[in-house]
Design an enzyme around this catalytic site. Structure first.
Site, PDB file in Angstrom:
ATOM      1  N   GLU A 196       0.883  -1.107   0.127  1.00  0.00           N
ATOM      2  CA  GLU A 196       0.191  -0.023  -0.182  1.00  0.00           C
ATOM      3  C   GLU A 196       0.838   1.217   0.145  1.00  0.00           C
ATOM      4  OE1 GLU A 196      -3.085  -0.011  -0.347  1.00  0.00           O
ATOM      5  OE2 GLU A 196      -3.761  -2.139   0.235  1.00  0.00           O
TER       6      GLU A 196
ATOM      7  N   CYS B 126      -2.728   8.689   3.233  1.00  0.00           N
ATOM      8  CA  CYS B 126      -2.367   8.109   1.732  1.00  0.00           C
ATOM      9  C   CYS B 126      -3.537   8.520   1.014  1.00  0.00           C
ATOM     10  CB  CYS B 126      -2.143   6.465   1.786  1.00  0.00           C
ATOM     11  SG  CYS B 126      -3.433   5.709   2.543  1.00  0.00           S
TER      12      CYS B 126
END
Ligand code: NAD
Length: 479
Positions: free
Chosen positions: A251, A285
């Site tokens: 990720e 993120c």
């Protein structure tokens, strides 16, 4: 000798100190508030050995039993919520409540929610064929030892995202938190080890630049790495993992575009857009990182965003009135300053901010920059801080192409009252998740992950759980 508390590693159910320890800084004061044991490759060896030894018995437990124990971990998190929240604020700077309620309370609350939902997930045997000739079954089996490597922006929540599905599927875990934020994770692993058998969940820590992370990525006793962090580190991990063909979930970074169509009600969407970009100081993120606004509402929306930026309260996260804390670390603060400088050079118009705020901590004013396009650093690269480019566009079809012209592909959003149009545009965006009329809201039962250079694989829900298993097909001939 320092009197700060030293957080130990945890290997085979035992606390482990190392020859040295390193400081953990509170970004609101730039002063250390704790120390953490500084592990090395020998601690990785010991942790992997413990995890391998614990694996057969943990994998052999019934699904029901593993589900029950993970449910107990959710209760442990709940019972220790005030302490964990305080540690989150001290090491990340995140406010207790925060802008749009994105703060330490959400980090620990989210950790609880994800643990509860993951405890209830399962991957039943799939029957592909069952007739007079044969029965074909597809089983999901644990992989073995999973290494989890986490970043500094959501240290506890992301550790939970990694650990819980790994354990639920029957794997054992060696976890390494960021050297910038090891404390909440260390405390949680200590609490969890009162519930789990020894060796099922191990913690190693390393100081900045230590060999601990790389040692994990090359270790032949580790079967999978789940990593959340920067794209640059993700590439190194993928390279190191190749020799032993480890399974990977990565990720990585994002540079999410939000596209605002002309039909929105400017006053209603502005607070949502502002929170999507600035919560946790932009250090998430899936924050909104490039805001594309139709020319017909550009000036009006910029004015609303400016008013919101001027009203937001920035300060020490322990003050319950604060909505934004400091940037988490000095290096990131300097990176944001460098991006702001580049934006100035490249002709950006600073509607507000563009400078540090007074105080010893790593505080930076919420910053909105108009007048930039692709080709400028602030638009093309992930800023991961409280500085948002607001980009003017004329044509919706053209702006989709512009938004896609980026190596990242984590999330994106469309803002409009026309949901049919939004659905069609969503399919054209090149990213793992598209939100309509919100941005960045993840949930424990829906898969989340990046495409292009934002990552590999997904987390959450049954799709995420499946990534911690391998498939075994069994074909039984009946005749
Ligand atoms: P980072 O890559 O610097 O560090 C992440 C972790 O990797 C830390 O634990 C670090 O010690 C470790 N590490 C560093 N070098 C290593 C190596 N060679 N081998 C093994 N481990 C190594 O990332 P960061 O600065 O902590 O986090 C910020 C980045 O994370 C941003 O780009 C952000 O977008 C991304 N992020 C992505 C998601 C997502 O879900 N996609 C979530 C949060 C953060």
């Amino acid at each position: 000798m320092s009197e700060l508390p030293i957080y130990p590693m945890l290997i085979a159910g035992q606390p482990v100190l190392a020859a040295t320890s390193f400081e953990v800084i509170n970004p609101a004061t730039a002063a250390p508030f704790a120390r953490a044991a500084a592990g090395d490759a020998s601690h990785v060896e010991a942790a992997v050995a413990a995890a391998r030894a614990a694996f057969p018995a943990w994998a052999a437990r019934s699904d029901t039993e593993r589900s029950r124990l993970i449910g107990v971990l959710a209760e442990v998190l709940q019972a220790n919520m005030p302490e964990l929240m305080r540690l989150v604020t001290l090491e990340t700077g995140k406010p207790v409540d925060g802008l749009n309620h994105v703060g330490a309370g959400m980090e620990v609350g989210g950790a609880i929610a994800w643990t509860q939902v993951t405890s209830q997930l399962d991957l039943p045997v799939e029957v592909i064929q069952d007739n007079a000739e044969a029965r074909v079954e597809v089983h999901r089996k644990p992989l073995g030892v999973v290494a989890s490597i986490t970043p500094w922006n959501w240290p506890l929540m992301i550790a939970i995202w990694h650990i819980m599905p790994a354990l639920r599927a029957g794997n054992t875990v060696v976890l390494k938190p960021s050297e910038l934020t090891p404390v909440t994770t260390a405390r949680f692993v200590e609490l969890a080890n009162a519930v789990l058998p020894p060796g099922v969940l191990n913690l190693v820590m390393g100081a900045a630049g230590s060999e601990v992370g790389p040692a994990m990525t090359i270790h032949p006793g580790i079967d999978k790495i789940v990593f959340t962090g920067s794209t640059a580190t993700g590439r190194k991990i993928m390279g190191n993992a190749a020799a032993t063909l480890k399974r990977l979930t990565l990720e990585l970074g994002g540079n999410d575009a939000g596209i605002v169509l002309p039909d929105v009600e400017v006053k209603a969407v502005a607070p949502k857009l502002f929170a999507a970009a600035f919560h946790n100081n932009g250090q998430t993120c899936a924050c909104l990182k490039r805001l594309y606004v139709h020319e017909s509402i550009y000036e009006a929306l910029c004015a609303e965003l400016l008013a919101l930026a001027q009203a937001v309260k920035v300060g020490d996260g322990l003050d319950p009135a604060c909505q934004l804390g400091p940037i988490q670390n000095r290096m990131q603060l300097e990176k944001v300053e460098a991006i702001a400088e580049a934006a100035r050079r490249q002709g950006g118009q600073f509607l507000c901010g563009g400078e540090r705020l007074p105080g010893s901590g790593y505080f930076y004013a919420p910053t909105i920059v108009a007048g930039l396009d692709e080709g400028s650093q602030l638009v093309d690269e992930e800023q991961f801080g409280p500085i948002l480019p607001v980009i003017r566009y004329v044509d919706v079809d053209e702006v989709v192409v512009r938004a896609n012209r980026n190596s990242n592909g984590l999330g994106g959003s469309i803002w409009t009252r026309d949901l049919d149009r939004a659905a069609a545009l969503a399919l054209r965006l090149e990213c793992g998740t598209v939100w309509v009329n919100e941005h960045g809201a993840v949930q424990p039962d829906a898969p989340f992950g990046g495409i292009k250079q934002s990552g590999l694989g997904v987390e959450f829900g049954r799709h995420g759980l499946a990534e911690f298993t391998s498939i075994q097909t069994i074909k039984m001939m009946k005749a």
